[in-house]
Enzyme design. Structure first.
Site, PDB file in Angstrom:
ATOM      1  N   ASP A 200      -2.659  -0.228   0.672  1.00 28.54           N
ATOM      2  CA  ASP A 200      -4.029  -0.702   0.550  1.00 28.54           C
ATOM      3  C   ASP A 200      -4.988   0.417   0.149  1.00 28.54           C
ATOM      4  O   ASP A 200      -4.955   1.507   0.741  1.00 28.54           O
ATOM      5  CB  ASP A 200      -4.452  -1.257   1.920  1.00 28.54           C
ATOM      6  CG  ASP A 200      -5.789  -1.944   1.870  1.00 28.54           C
ATOM      7  OD1 ASP A 200      -5.877  -3.007   1.262  1.00 28.54           O
ATOM      8  OD2 ASP A 200      -6.766  -1.385   2.430  1.00 28.54           O
ATOM      9  N   GLU A 269      -2.444   0.323  -4.426  1.00 30.04           N
ATOM     10  CA  GLU A 269      -3.635  -0.332  -4.981  1.00 30.04           C
ATOM     11  C   GLU A 269      -4.591   0.776  -5.400  1.00 30.04           C
ATOM     12  O   GLU A 269      -4.898   1.665  -4.605  1.00 30.04           O
ATOM     13  CB  GLU A 269      -4.304  -1.203  -3.915  1.00 30.04           C
ATOM     14  CG  GLU A 269      -5.544  -1.890  -4.447  1.00 30.04           C
ATOM     15  CD  GLU A 269      -6.411  -2.512  -3.356  1.00 30.04           C
ATOM     16  OE1 GLU A 269      -7.045  -3.541  -3.629  1.00 30.04           O
ATOM     17  OE2 GLU A 269      -6.475  -1.970  -2.222  1.00 30.04           O
TER      18      GLU A 269
HETATM   19  C1  BGC Z   1      -7.659  -5.325   0.257  1.00 34.16           C
HETATM   20  C2  BGC Z   1      -8.809  -6.144   0.736  1.00 34.16           C
HETATM   21  C3  BGC Z   1      -9.379  -5.470   1.976  1.00 34.16           C
HETATM   22  C4  BGC Z   1      -9.707  -4.003   1.709  1.00 34.16           C
HETATM   23  C5  BGC Z   1      -9.916  -3.243   2.976  1.00 34.16           C
HETATM   24  C6  BGC Z   1      -8.348  -4.046  -0.142  1.00 34.16           C
HETATM   25  O1  BGC Z   1      -8.416  -3.580  -1.288  1.00 34.16           O
HETATM   26  O2  BGC Z   1      -6.947  -5.880  -0.799  1.00 34.16           O
HETATM   27  O3  BGC Z   1      -8.467  -7.471   0.984  1.00 34.16           O
HETATM   28  O4  BGC Z   1     -10.529  -6.134   2.376  1.00 34.16           O
HETATM   29  O5  BGC Z   1      -8.700  -3.342   0.999  1.00 34.16           O
HETATM   30  O6  BGC Z   1      -8.707  -3.042   3.621  1.00 34.16           O
END
Ligand code: BGC
Length: 542
Positions: A200, A269
């Protein structure tokens, strides 16, 4: 490349709250995932990624973890998870789970201890700073979810950093003990048999140690793709709050650690001001992540320039690294509604996004319901639950409307998602019922069956799965690229536009043959392609 299963794979993202509910509480659970894995496997995908199911107060629906080792009882138990992994493996599916290392919940015992004093054993585990002389936060960093990225804590008389909600304090990954703890968590899940992690917000793991202010975005700077213009964060260039160069060393450290387990995969990500370039840099050198995904397509309206721009930005940086594309996920308006089309059948937008995503150079991550061509659900203001949607309402609605429950059965209560007699956590969207799985199963020409066919073709075609990509000059409304692997070549042409278009295939591809059964809303006559809105055509040279 034999064991590099992640190169060219297709991943199916499951958002557990909304997939399938087996205990009638209106919220999906691990049992629900187990019960629907056959559906997932029938698509021909290689892996699943499950969004967080760990213990959490659910302020950000599981992205605020209060215990990394426990399954939240709302979703089931660790035994359910082990059963899930076993079942997935039997079906030939790899299992990736979400790991949120950038922050914890403020209810995590580490944070509870950290905030108690300046000298407790977890004092440095979060990012604490003194106020400026005038009492205001230490710098101008902003949070994704609105307002300053700093919240005052009365006991420590300091501010703590949070890139998201104030209930999601940022972990201090500069601290060695935190890194060691992250590695322990990693080992625990890898030993349990997971095939890897989706990491994440990995671009926001480290921060500038000097806490310098972010500069304002200059006029003419391209807008960021990970936040909408209505988010004040879009007014800054995030040079210091995230995406700092030292993050690459940390990525390398974690990759080296995970390499101890064979055939695992790290999918980062990657957001930030220039998310394509950041994502591409996170997978370079063979020593960083195996895969990373950016926001270029998933946050865009999929115009020709959005598409070719995203490809060019990635290719510019990536070398032999490997990207992961997606056109839908749990954070963005579903593509069928995001593409600004007034043209007839929305299923054609779903097919367009499918054919595009599955033919780009990279792996592909699809999101539950995408295989049904679901559009964005309209959720009334009173039914919104996501703090981000509520903050940006009505300018930007995205997350709740893409997280509504999966429609499995057209004629069952809650479309077969849940047997609750009460409400589901988000309402099933009426307009999704006509797209329920059971309806589409029966229709050979449904979006669902098109997904199966396309994935099967991709698997059989090395040029698409693991080949190179080259953009081809094309008119403003048409995106075209060539995929090649050894002697195999596939020419991919998309009418990214709601009007009919025609285009002559460039001379050098004359000997390529049209693949009619994969193309859609495109006719070829004497080398000229006639496209209907959002049609696409594939050609091959064997
Ligand atoms: C996740 C989100 C989340 C955020 C904080 C992101 O990029 O995909 O859904 O709210 O990180 O953890």
């Amino acid at each position: 490349m034999a064991n590099e299963w992640w190169r060219g794979c297709v991943i199916y993202q499951i958002y557990p709250r909304s997939f399938c509910d087996t205990n009638a509480d209106g919220i999906g659970d691990l049992g629900g995932i187990i019960s629907k894995l056959e559906h997932v496997a029938s698509l021909g995908v290689d892996a699943i990624w499950i969004s967080p199911f760990f213990m959490s107060p659910m302020k950000d629906f599981g992205y605020d973890v209060s215990d990394y080792y426990q399954v939240d009882p709302m979703f089931g138990s660790i035994e359910d998870f082990q059963e899930l992994v076993k079942h997935a493996k039997n079906l030939g599916l790899k299992v990736l789970i979400d790991q949120v290392w950038g922050h914890t919940s403020d209810q995590h015992r580490w944070f509870k201890e950290s905030r108690m004093s300046l000298d407790n054993s977890k004092a440095d585990w979060y990012v604490w700073q003194d106020p400026k002389a005038d009492g205001t936060p230490p710098n101008n960093w902003l949070s994704y979810f609105g307002g300053p990225a700093w919240t005052w804590d009365a006991r420590r008389e300091q501010y703590y950093l949070h890139h998201f909600l104030k209930e999601q304090p940022s972990l201090n990954i500069w601290c060695d003990e935190v890194r060691e703890e992250i590695k322990k968590i990693t080992s625990y899940w890898l030993d349990l048999g997971v095939d890897g992690f989706r990491l994440d917000a990995s671009h926001a793991h480290l921060y500038d140690k000097q806490f310098r202010d972010n500069p304002p975005r200059k006029e003419g700077d391209p807008p960021p793709s990970d936040v909408p213009a209505s988010n004040p964060m879009a007014r800054q260039r995030r040079l210091h709050s995230m995406c700092v160069p030292e993050n690459l060393d940390w990525i390398q450290e974690i990759r080296e650690f995970v390499n101890k387990w064979p055939d695992r995969c790290l999918l980062g990500e990657a957001g930030g001001d220039d998310s394509e370039k950041i994502a591409a840099s996170y997978v370079q050198t063979g020593k960083r992540f195996h895969l990373a995904y950016s926001f270029g397509l998933v946050g865009s309206e999929m115009s020709r320039n959005d598409i070719t721009g995203a490809i060019a930005s990635v290719e510019d940086v990536i070398d032999d690294g490997w990207i992961c594309w997606s056109t839908n996920n749990h954070d963005f308006k579903r593509v069928v509604s995001r593409v600004n089309s007034h043209y007839g059948d929305p299923d054609n937008i779903a097919r367009f996004a499918m054919a595009l995503g599955l033919s780009l150079r990279g792996s592909f991550c699809m999101y539950q319901g995408e295989e049904l061509g679901l559009k964005q659900a309209e959720v009334a203001f009173d039914d919104l639950v996501d703090p981000y949607d509520i903050m940006l309402y009505p300018e930007h609605v995205g997350r709740d409307g893409c997280r509504t429950p999966m429609p499995w059965l057209a004629h069952a209560p809650h479309a077969g998602f849940s047997t609750t007699t009460g409400k589901t956590w988000l309402p099933v969207y009426d307009e999704h019922v006509s797209h329920a799985v059971d309806r589409q199963e029966k229709n050979e020409k449904s979006v669902l069956n098109d997904y199966r066919r396309f994935i099967e073709w991709r698997k059989s075609c090395d040029a698409l799965r693991i080949g190179d990509i080259e953009l081809i000059d094309s008119p403003d409304t048409i995106a075209a690229y060539l995929r090649t692997y050894e002697d195999e070549a596939v020419l991919c042409i998309f009418n990214a536009n709601e009007n009919e278009e025609s285009w002559e295939v460039p001379k050098e591809y004359e000997e390529f043959s049209f693949i009619e059964k994969i193309s859609h809303n495109a006719l070829v006559n004497n080398g000229k392609i006639k496209f209907e809105p959002y049609g696409y055509a594939f050609f091959t040279r064997k």
